[in-house]
Design a protein around this motif. Structure first.
Motif, PDB file in Angstrom:
ATOM      1  N   LEU A 172       2.334 -10.332  10.601  1.00 19.70           N
ATOM      2  CA  LEU A 172       1.727  -9.945   9.338  1.00 19.70           C
ATOM      3  C   LEU A 172       0.941  -8.619   9.594  1.00 19.70           C
ATOM      4  N   MET A 173       1.041  -7.794   8.829  1.00 19.86           N
ATOM      5  CA  MET A 173       0.267  -6.414   8.907  1.00 19.86           C
ATOM      6  C   MET A 173      -0.305  -6.300   7.726  1.00 19.86           C
ATOM      7  N   LEU A 174      -1.742  -6.089   8.061  1.00 19.52           N
ATOM      8  CA  LEU A 174      -2.679  -5.741   6.936  1.00 19.52           C
ATOM      9  C   LEU A 174      -3.011  -4.443   7.087  1.00 19.52           C
ATOM     10  N   MET A 175      -2.935  -3.694   6.134  1.00 16.45           N
ATOM     11  CA  MET A 175      -3.537  -2.323   6.014  1.00 16.45           C
ATOM     12  C   MET A 175      -4.357  -1.799   4.770  1.00 16.45           C
ATOM     13  N   ASP A 176      -5.332  -1.080   5.045  1.00 21.05           N
ATOM     14  CA  ASP A 176      -6.499  -0.577   3.982  1.00 21.05           C
ATOM     15  C   ASP A 176      -5.709   0.444   3.205  1.00 21.05           C
ATOM     16  N   MET A 177      -6.287   0.673   1.997  1.00 20.19           N
ATOM     17  CA  MET A 177      -5.770   1.862   1.377  1.00 20.19           C
ATOM     18  C   MET A 177      -6.466   3.101   1.369  1.00 20.19           C
ATOM     19  N   GLY A 178      -7.809   3.093   1.066  1.00 17.57           N
ATOM     20  CA  GLY A 178      -8.638   4.287   1.157  1.00 17.57           C
ATOM     21  C   GLY A 178      -8.861   4.783   2.523  1.00 17.57           C
ATOM     22  N   GLY A 179      -8.288   5.918   2.898  1.00 17.33           N
ATOM     23  CA  GLY A 179      -8.759   6.610   4.218  1.00 17.33           C
ATOM     24  C   GLY A 179      -7.234   6.456   5.020  1.00 17.33           C
ATOM     25  N   SER A 180      -6.570   5.384   4.727  1.00 17.86           N
ATOM     26  CA  SER A 180      -5.233   5.343   5.636  1.00 17.86           C
ATOM     27  C   SER A 180      -4.117   5.784   4.616  1.00 17.86           C
ATOM     28  N   LEU A 181      -4.082   5.313   3.377  1.00 16.33           N
ATOM     29  CA  LEU A 181      -2.847   5.662   2.697  1.00 16.33           C
ATOM     30  C   LEU A 181      -3.647   6.752   1.745  1.00 16.33           C
ATOM     31  N   LEU A 182      -4.698   6.836   1.218  1.00 13.49           N
ATOM     32  CA  LEU A 182      -5.028   7.825   0.094  1.00 13.49           C
ATOM     33  C   LEU A 182      -6.548   8.123   0.372  1.00 13.49           C
ATOM     34  N   LEU A 183      -6.698   9.170  -0.243  1.00 10.72           N
ATOM     35  CA  LEU A 183      -8.314   9.594  -0.293  1.00 10.72           C
ATOM     36  C   LEU A 183      -8.712   9.641  -1.680  1.00 10.72           C
ATOM     37  N   LYS A 184      -9.929   9.126  -1.838  1.00 10.45           N
ATOM     38  CA  LYS A 184     -10.579   9.048  -3.135  1.00 10.45           C
ATOM     39  C   LYS A 184     -11.651   9.991  -3.218  1.00 10.45           C
TER      40      LYS A 184
END
Length: 353
Positions: free
Chosen positions: A101-113
């Motif tokens: 199981l791999m858990l990843m955040d979006m903001g900061g890891s995949l994109l910048l808001k």
């Protein structure tokens, strides 16, 4: 799992638990794999006071207790000794057939808001906008997600966010459209969103005084629609946290990779950020080298780095643990002849003091 504050299961429930061949020693004692030695000992003492043959005079109950109590003792013999527990954990993890199981955040890891419209050195517009915020997708996000979501990659890939689901879902939809994966939401193992899957940080608070939330793996593992489904079994051995904020994964450092955050300066400079490509390659090696093993041991031996290097199928430590026989605890077994009900009560009282 039973914790020190929970009600002790009934005698018949415990007998069924000890007889169940599908349960491991942690499940027999009712403790999590991450439980400390005192919690393991306290769980054993509390259950021993129910199953101890000296507690039962009825012939039927005495026979059941005589059958169940040694199995409880055996579980405690393994988990109550640090060395034998390490060996048991390694074997338990390597015997699993479940996926990682791999858990990843979006903001900061995949994109910048950001609320600003950035002016990068190379012409670049925001990849999408939502509610007065502009979003810039990290380079090679498409290549990364295409790889980890492919069935042949062999992982359950999920996104995690502290935002509530009604705020996070539009971001996932727009992210998928921006990188050309239109069914992104449906291809995820799950999107764990909101306080339901977090635990309050004891030290960090927002300006209004509300505590910031950290990722809570036990809550994710217990989710009935995903990890809690029959046939799906994720735990400390099989779970990987990926985040750009160390605070969010501080409760599970041994299961975590902290990425450098994708920042405004990276967008403005037009930097060729290859972090996600290097992470993709590292995860592919991890899955191949650590299949059936303990993901924490792999991370400890071969930490993620950004220079592209990484081991290939070098698991000497795990192989050594697997080959090493489980040592027995010295001294007498804690059976009816060596530990009376009064002794067990006394030991339990001392632990609670």
């Amino acid at each position: 799992m039973t914790s020190p504050g929970d009600d002790v299961p009934s005698f018949s429930e415990l007998c069924d638990r000890m007889r169940d061949p599908n349960l491991n020693d942690y499940e027999r004692l009712g403790v999590a794999m991450g439980a400390d030695s005192q919690a393991v000992r306290q769980a054993f003492l509390r259950l021993a006071l129910v199953l101890h043959p000296d507690k039962h005079c009825d012939d039927g109950l005495l026979e059941a207790a005589t059958e169940a109590f040694p199995k409880l003792q055996k579980a405690y013999e393994v988990l109550g000794n640090e060395r034998s527990r390490q060996c048991y954990d390694s074997r338990l993890c390597r015997s699993r057939t479940t996926r990682f199981l791999m858990l990843m955040d979006m903001g900061g890891s995949l994109l910048l808001k950001t609320e600003k419209l950035l002016r990068p050195s190379r012409p670049r517009r925001p990849d999408f906008s939502l509610k007065r915020h502009n979003f810039y997708v990290r380079p090679y996000c498409r290549e990364f997600l295409t790889a980890v979501l492919a069935p042949e990659f062999g992982v359950d890939f999920a996104l995690y966010t502290t935002r509530q689901a009604f705020n996070a879902q539009p971001q996932v939809l727009q992210l998928g459209q921006a990188i050309g994966i239109l069914n992104l939401r449906n291809r995820l193992f799950h999107m764990y969103a909101g306080d339901e899957f977090g635990a309050p940080d004891p030290t960090e608070r927002y300006e209004d005084g509300t505590p910031k939330m950290n990722r809570s793996l036990p809550r994710i593992w217990a989710h009935p629609a995903t990890c809690g489904k029959p046939g799906v079994r994720h735990d400390e051995c099989t779970t990987l946290n990926i985040d750009s904020t160390a605070r969010k994964v501080r409760d599970h450092p041994e299961n975590s990779i902290v990425l450098p955050s994708y920042e405004e300066a990276d967008v403005v400079s037009g930097k060729d950020d290859r972090t996600l490509l290097q992470l993709r390659d590292y995860l592919a090696r991890l899955v191949a080298d650590c299949w059936g093993g303990d993901i924490r041991e792999y991370l400890r031996m071969f930490p993620f780095d950004l220079d592209g290097r990484g081991p290939r199928r070098v698991m000497m430590k795990l192989q050594a643990l697997e080959a090493d026989p489980v040592p027995r605890i010295p001294g007498p077994r804690p059976g009816p002849s060596s530990a009376s009900v009064e002794d067990l009560n006394s030991q339990l009282r001392n632990l609670k003091m």
